[in-house]
Design an enzyme around this catalytic site. Sequence first.
Site, PDB file in Angstrom:
ATOM      1  N   ASP A  89       0.996  -1.102   0.044  1.00 14.49           N
ATOM      2  CA  ASP A  89       0.035  -0.132   0.185  1.00 14.49           C
ATOM      3  C   ASP A  89       0.981   1.114  -0.060  1.00 14.49           C
ATOM      4  O   ASP A  89       1.645   1.403   0.801  1.00 14.49           O
ATOM      5  CB  ASP A  89      -0.873   0.040   1.333  1.00 14.49           C
ATOM      6  CG  ASP A  89      -2.108   0.489   0.930  1.00 14.49           C
ATOM      7  OD1 ASP A  89      -2.285   1.989   0.459  1.00 14.49           O
ATOM      8  OD2 ASP A  89      -3.345  -0.088   1.136  1.00 14.49           O
ATOM      9  N   ASP A 196      -3.361   4.683  -2.390  1.00 14.71           N
ATOM     10  CA  ASP A 196      -4.105   5.161  -1.530  1.00 14.71           C
ATOM     11  C   ASP A 196      -4.586   6.654  -2.100  1.00 14.71           C
ATOM     12  O   ASP A 196      -3.793   7.443  -2.206  1.00 14.71           O
ATOM     13  CB  ASP A 196      -3.647   5.409  -0.077  1.00 14.71           C
ATOM     14  CG  ASP A 196      -4.646   5.688   0.815  1.00 14.71           C
ATOM     15  OD1 ASP A 196      -5.632   4.708   0.938  1.00 14.71           O
ATOM     16  OD2 ASP A 196      -4.725   6.750   1.665  1.00 14.71           O
ATOM     17  N   GLU A 254      -6.364   3.992  -5.990  1.00 12.34           N
ATOM     18  CA  GLU A 254      -7.603   4.366  -5.314  1.00 12.34           C
ATOM     19  C   GLU A 254      -7.961   5.734  -5.765  1.00 12.34           C
ATOM     20  O   GLU A 254      -7.302   6.713  -5.523  1.00 12.34           O
ATOM     21  CB  GLU A 254      -7.760   4.014  -3.927  1.00 12.34           C
ATOM     22  CG  GLU A 254      -8.807   4.228  -3.348  1.00 12.34           C
ATOM     23  CD  GLU A 254      -8.907   4.588  -1.470  1.00 12.34           C
ATOM     24  OE1 GLU A 254      -9.974   4.228  -1.138  1.00 12.34           O
ATOM     25  OE2 GLU A 254      -7.915   5.148  -1.358  1.00 12.34           O
ATOM     26  N   HIS A 327     -11.419  -2.968   3.016  1.00 10.52           N
ATOM     27  CA  HIS A 327     -11.123  -2.783   4.498  1.00 10.52           C
ATOM     28  C   HIS A 327     -12.040  -1.332   4.668  1.00 10.52           C
ATOM     29  O   HIS A 327     -12.132  -1.072   5.912  1.00 10.52           O
ATOM     30  CB  HIS A 327      -9.841  -2.474   4.825  1.00 10.52           C
ATOM     31  CG  HIS A 327      -9.450  -1.394   3.948  1.00 10.52           C
ATOM     32  ND1 HIS A 327      -8.872  -1.363   2.778  1.00 10.52           N
ATOM     33  CD2 HIS A 327      -8.774  -0.013   4.766  1.00 10.52           C
ATOM     34  CE1 HIS A 327      -8.438  -0.043   2.433  1.00 10.52           C
ATOM     35  NE2 HIS A 327      -8.458   0.696   3.234  1.00 10.52           N
ATOM     36  N   ASP A 328     -12.726  -0.817   3.524  1.00  9.63           N
ATOM     37  CA  ASP A 328     -13.565   0.463   3.977  1.00  9.63           C
ATOM     38  C   ASP A 328     -15.020   0.218   3.803  1.00  9.63           C
ATOM     39  O   ASP A 328     -15.685   1.307   3.791  1.00  9.63           O
ATOM     40  CB  ASP A 328     -13.056   1.288   3.069  1.00  9.63           C
ATOM     41  CG  ASP A 328     -11.608   2.069   3.295  1.00  9.63           C
ATOM     42  OD1 ASP A 328     -11.106   2.033   4.361  1.00  9.63           O
ATOM     43  OD2 ASP A 328     -10.823   2.259   2.278  1.00  9.63           O
TER      44      ASP A 328
HETATM   45  C1  GLC Z   1      -8.093   5.197   1.858  1.00  7.95           C
HETATM   46  C2  GLC Z   1      -8.158   4.080   2.823  1.00  7.95           C
HETATM   47  C3  GLC Z   1      -8.736   4.315   4.068  1.00  7.95           C
HETATM   48  C4  GLC Z   1      -7.936   5.505   4.613  1.00  7.95           C
HETATM   49  C5  GLC Z   1      -8.016   6.587   3.651  1.00  7.95           C
HETATM   50  C6  GLC Z   1      -7.031   7.763   3.997  1.00  7.95           C
HETATM   51  O1  GLC Z   1      -9.576   5.484   1.331  1.00  7.95           O
HETATM   52  O2  GLC Z   1      -8.459   2.808   1.972  1.00  7.95           O
HETATM   53  O3  GLC Z   1      -8.774   2.933   4.774  1.00  7.95           O
HETATM   54  O4  GLC Z   1      -8.861   5.720   5.828  1.00  7.95           O
HETATM   55  O5  GLC Z   1      -7.677   6.244   2.405  1.00  7.95           O
HETATM   56  O6  GLC Z   1      -5.833   7.312   4.088  1.00  7.95           O
END
Ligand code: GLC
Length: 553
Positions: A89, A196, A254, A327-328
């Site tokens: 990540d 991320d 992401e 995980h979100d």
């Molecule tokens: C992304 C991650 C999440 C995190 C956010 C801030 O969306 O997947 O878990 O809280 O970024 O880093």
Amino acid sequence: MVYQVYPRSFADSDGDGIGDIPGITSRLDHLAALGVDAVWLSPVYVSPHVDNGYDIADYQAIDPVFGTLEDLDALIAAMHERGMRLVMDLVVNHTSDEHPWFVASRDPANPKRSWYFWRPGRPDPDGGPGATLPPNNWSSVFLGSAWEQDAGGSYYLHSFAAKQPDLNWGEPAVREAIYSMMRWWLDRGVDGFRMDVINLISKPEGLPDAPGGPTAGNQLEMVVGDPGLHTYLAEMRREVFDRYPDRTFLTVGEMLAVTPEQAVLVTDPERRELDMVFQFEHVDVDHGQLGKYDPQPLDLRDLKASLARWQVALAERGWNSLYFNNHDQPRAISRWGDTSQYWRESATLLAGVLHMHRGTPFVYQGEEIGMTNYPFARIEEYRDIEAARAYEVATALGLPSELILGTMAKMSRDNARTPMQWDGEAHAGFTTGQPWLPVHLNHLWLNVADQVEDADSVLSFYKRLIALRKSEDVLTTGTFTLLEPDHKQLWAFLRADERDRLLVLANFSDDELGIPDGDAFTGLDGGRLLLGNYPDGGAPGPLRPWEFRAVYL
Ligand code: GLC
């Protein structure tokens, strides 16, 4: 096929109640048996863990709670031995406020000042002398202003929690430091990165106010689509990945609020940016006007239409990622399936539908055994900063606590983060200590050990499904056509190439469902069943509750 490991919750080797890297290494045979090509490992770097490691204080060291660099080297070696790859990540939109870069930047005279977004406040007409307001009206994705005031009076930008200050990618030294850190990981044998919130790295010049009121994450409107993103991603490609001409990597970014058009630009191989993006449209279809904590019953037509829109948009250029869980997100089976009467059927139906789309499927830990949401009842049971913030804000608005807690139980990210259920023993075989989040009571019957031996289990279905993705070309490259878009219970589509036509059917309901008349369905009865989720396969006739069938016509 990529499998996501959330290290805190996967396997604990030392009994402290938190998963760790040696724990992951000890469970690799499970992943190999599933058919995993690559693992995406959520952050294991040194962190104060305000956002469970998405707040990094040292990019080049492993947090002691997860192990050591030697443990990570051993994990990489053990994965490579099994033909699996490791995707780390990369969290570089922001650091932790405890990162030495940020600590240095608090001093206005330090050269690192420009590594973050430090700005003076705006005069506050209603305040006393010298009172200021934040530099603009942006609000954090985790609610509240996106600006935090420092002791010196200046503000810094944080798109997420106040302990997650945004890095200034406009500063060339920041980019150089990040690229060199990425190369350091690739030199260690890492095979790629999941990036991320990567589409937030390029901010518009002058950080202008967002239109409308300060709703959560309103700055996305200003930041998403900023053309600087493409410049940075192309530069990263040259400065990092292109330096290793003999190796192949996997990159997935992401991207919040990303449009299909932007995703095409990012994933078009000729433009040399990223392999894939994680988009959110389909996991937002059941959000109400107030966002994720305003969940609405799913209208299947919206979910089908969303996936189909992305299939079509990225058909000629670019490539899709496919996911329902991470995980979100709350567990998709609890959100869209039926966990009471048709738990096995709805878990396998969701898997079948997703994996029969075109793109690279991602499976989140526990999804392969049908893990469900946890029955959270009290605020004390949650660990997630986002949940805590939502509760605080909703309580301040005067909303009744039962209402808030009821909604949170449905949508909270902690649902995905309860410990992996390895067996029916104490703490589900996850730890010998006290788990950091409660273990679901259903581990007594819902666990890996029980499913390994059972040919009709959710796990066995995932194994068959993943194997098919490797043997059936039509799944990889065939065209996609959505059928019956207006049907409220049936999800049907066709995958086709010069040789094959594969019809995919799924009954999203507790009722029997007749197959519609229509040209698209002729040949179904004489077709060859590729995969079904009822033990007796796909008997001709109506679809049974939550039945999934993929049939070669
Ligand atoms: C992304 C991650 C999440 C995190 C956010 C801030 O969306 O997947 O878990 O809280 O970024 O880093």
